[in-house]
Design a protein around this motif. Structure first.
Motif, mmCIF file in Angstrom:
data_model
loop_
_atom_site.group_PDB
_atom_site.id
_atom_site.type_symbol
_atom_site.label_atom_id
_atom_site.label_comp_id
_atom_site.label_asym_id
_atom_site.label_seq_id
_atom_site.Cartn_x
_atom_site.Cartn_y
_atom_site.Cartn_z
ATOM 1 N N GLU A 257 7.203 -9.352 11.793
ATOM 2 C CA GLU A 257 7.750 -9.858 10.391
ATOM 3 C C GLU A 257 7.588 -8.863 9.549
ATOM 4 O O GLU A 257 6.732 -7.785 9.425
ATOM 5 C CB GLU A 257 6.997 -11.095 9.892
ATOM 6 N N PRO A 258 8.559 -8.766 8.246
ATOM 7 C CA PRO A 258 8.719 -7.881 7.290
ATOM 8 C C PRO A 258 7.347 -7.497 6.564
ATOM 9 O O PRO A 258 6.983 -6.202 6.385
ATOM 10 C CB PRO A 258 9.714 -8.541 6.186
ATOM 11 N N LYS A 259 6.551 -8.444 6.385
ATOM 12 C CA LYS A 259 5.057 -8.097 5.722
ATOM 13 C C LYS A 259 4.207 -7.391 6.708
ATOM 14 O O LYS A 259 3.140 -6.998 6.175
ATOM 15 C CB LYS A 259 4.579 -9.457 5.076
ATOM 16 N N LYS A 260 4.341 -7.051 7.941
ATOM 17 C CA LYS A 260 3.513 -6.729 8.770
ATOM 18 C C LYS A 260 4.185 -5.383 9.412
ATOM 19 O O LYS A 260 3.647 -4.806 10.245
ATOM 20 C CB LYS A 260 3.173 -7.711 9.889
ATOM 21 N N MET A 261 5.142 -4.856 8.630
ATOM 22 C CA MET A 261 5.885 -3.809 9.330
ATOM 23 C C MET A 261 5.332 -2.419 8.736
ATOM 24 O O MET A 261 5.885 -1.590 9.310
ATOM 25 C CB MET A 261 7.511 -4.009 8.938
ATOM 26 N N ALA A 262 4.591 -2.195 7.888
ATOM 27 C CA ALA A 262 4.112 -1.083 7.286
ATOM 28 C C ALA A 262 3.636 -0.162 8.312
ATOM 29 O O ALA A 262 4.052 1.102 8.354
ATOM 30 C CB ALA A 262 3.188 -1.257 6.156
ATOM 31 N N ALA A 263 2.648 -0.305 8.798
ATOM 32 C CA ALA A 263 1.897 0.453 9.675
ATOM 33 C C ALA A 263 2.970 1.093 11.165
ATOM 34 O O ALA A 263 3.047 2.143 11.243
ATOM 35 C CB ALA A 263 0.579 -0.096 10.303
ATOM 36 N N PRO A 264 3.406 -0.096 11.743
ATOM 37 C CA PRO A 264 4.422 0.446 12.866
ATOM 38 C C PRO A 264 5.515 1.229 12.508
ATOM 39 O O PRO A 264 6.109 2.322 12.896
ATOM 40 C CB PRO A 264 4.744 -0.765 13.665
ATOM 41 N N GLY A 265 6.017 0.748 11.172
ATOM 42 C CA GLY A 265 7.184 1.368 10.701
ATOM 43 C C GLY A 265 7.081 2.660 10.191
ATOM 44 O O GLY A 265 7.869 3.744 10.420
ATOM 45 N N ALA A 266 5.857 3.012 9.590
ATOM 46 C CA ALA A 266 5.399 4.513 9.294
ATOM 47 C C ALA A 266 5.298 5.280 10.525
ATOM 48 O O ALA A 266 5.601 6.551 10.580
ATOM 49 C CB ALA A 266 4.001 4.205 8.762
ATOM 50 N N LEU A 267 4.849 4.746 11.626
ATOM 51 C CA LEU A 267 4.828 5.430 12.758
ATOM 52 C C LEU A 267 6.285 5.841 13.343
ATOM 53 O O LEU A 267 6.431 7.074 13.733
ATOM 54 C CB LEU A 267 4.268 4.770 13.935
ATOM 55 N N VAL A 268 7.087 4.865 13.254
ATOM 56 C CA VAL A 268 8.468 5.246 13.773
ATOM 57 C C VAL A 268 9.057 6.278 12.880
ATOM 58 O O VAL A 268 9.705 7.134 13.298
ATOM 59 C CB VAL A 268 9.358 3.836 14.006
ATOM 60 N N VAL A 269 8.944 6.058 11.363
ATOM 61 C CA VAL A 269 9.571 6.944 10.420
ATOM 62 C C VAL A 269 8.960 8.205 10.375
ATOM 63 O O VAL A 269 9.670 9.196 10.311
ATOM 64 C CB VAL A 269 9.593 6.117 9.038
#
Length: 373
Positions: free
Chosen positions: A170-182
């Motif tokens: 969900e958008p509110k839980k995307m920070a950590a996995p999103g940081a890994l992919v970015v």
């Protein structure tokens, strides 16, 4: 014997009732899909299973961008072999970056209709084949063509990776996995010269390409067991298994082409023109990426020309940028935990009005750190 009008009416009523029942079942399927108990929904998978899907995608992104810069320590050998200037010898890097810009435009829409998995599992073998072609090229033109086509083939994972994160969280839980992919696409160019530096020093420049293939192959092997995550594709498959019409009807070929052109060409241009935040954010990203790749040209002159480093020592100087990338990813996670998640817990109107802007704080911090660095 001709059928009676009453029989035709009865058949039409039955068909109408059957169609209505199918639509109701399709609606129920869509509603049940988002229930917490539905383990077929990727957002309800376990943390371990999600990690086993995010980590391989991140490694794919890292392997592709590492392949862009891994050839730079071999630029001197390329110039000598093909009798071209040092500026021309850097074209395999420059054209690779150009290919990274073209690839997502072609493949990102495919992931929205055919799924994420097929993009990963088809594009990467093509990427590795073109890298093989670059390694075996006996002409400078062949090297440039193969490197460009390799980048176009490998680039889709850079665009689709964020979609996989959105499928799983969900958008509110995307920070950590999103940081890994970015983080992975920026960490790759920093690791590329380190690996390529040793390859070019102790073997020949072709080994920069063989090392690229080995890294990509390791990432690809990890991706092979992964499953499809895109909601639209999974719902369509589930509906087919149940003998129901798809939640979204198939478009005619002409309409599909029209939608593809609209999404890939006109919508991004319209957003760049009409949305100032999109324009400014894109310019900032382009600038930071250009600074990063300008270092591949500047570092040899500074560290090899001024300080007398050899090729593998000059490659190690990029580890400093890699540390900065890791700190940036860590900063993004900390800002999310300390600022954004606090607003999420408060919820309601506050999250709608102030939530999205909190994602920009880490960019503001980085905007100050870049000129200092």
């Amino acid at each position: 014997m001709a059928s009676k009008p009453s029989d035709d009416i009865e058949i039409q009523v039955k068909e109408s009732d059957s169609s209505k029942e199918s639509c109701d079942q399709t609606d129920t399927l869509t509603e049940d899909w988002d229930e917490p108990h539905n383990k077929e929904n990727p957002r309800n998978w376990s943390a371990l299973k999600k990690t086993c899907h995010i980590a391989p995608v991140s490694l794919l992104c890292l392997s592709v961008t590492a392949g862009s810069s891994m050839i730079t320590p071999g630029a001197f050998a390329i110039g000598h072999k093909f009798q071209v200037s040092h500026t021309a010898a850097l074209l395999p890097l420059s054209l690779f970056v150009l290919g990274l810009a073209i690839g997502p435009v072609l493949a990102a829409p495919i992931s929205e209709t055919r799924g994420r998995a097929i993009v990963y599992k088809v594009s990467m073998p093509l990427y590795m084949l073109f890298i093989v072609g670059a390694g075996f090229s006996n002409s400078f033109a062949g090297l440039l063509v193969c490197r460009t086509l390799a980048a176009i083939s490998g680039a889709p994972c850079l665009a689709v990776g964020a979609g996989t994160v959105a499928d799983l969280f969900e958008p509110k839980k995307m920070a950590a996995p999103g940081a890994l992919v970015v983080m992975a696409p920026f960490l790759g160019p920093c690791l590329g010269p380190v690996i390529g530096g040793f390859s070019a020093t102790y073997t020949e420049y072709r080994w920069t390409q063989w090392s690229t293939i080995l890294l990509a192959l390791a990432a690809y092997i990890l991706v092979l067991p992964t499953q499809e995550t895109h909601r639209k594709v999974l719902l369509k498959r589930k509906a087919q298994q149940m003998g129901l019409p798809p939640p979204e009807p198939e478009l005619a070929p002409k309409e599909a082409i029209k939608m593809l052109l609209t999404i890939t060409l006109f919508r991004p241009i319209r957003m760049l023109v009409s949305e100032p935040i999109v324009l400014l954010y894109s310019v900032y990203n382009a600038f930071t990426f250009s600074v990063l790749f300008a270092f591949f040209e500047a570092y040899p002159f500074v560290f090899m020309g001024k300080y007398g480093f050899n090729i593998w020592q000059y490659g190690l100087t990029f580890l400093g940028i890699g540390v900065g990338v890791l700190l940036g990813a860590l900063g993004a996670v900390l800002v999310d935990l300390l600022v954004y998640q606090k607003i999420v817990r408060q919820g309601g109107e506050r999250i709608r009005n102030r939530g999205p802007e909190q994602r920009l704080y880490i960019g503001m911090i980085g905007d100050l750190c870049l000129p200092i660095g």
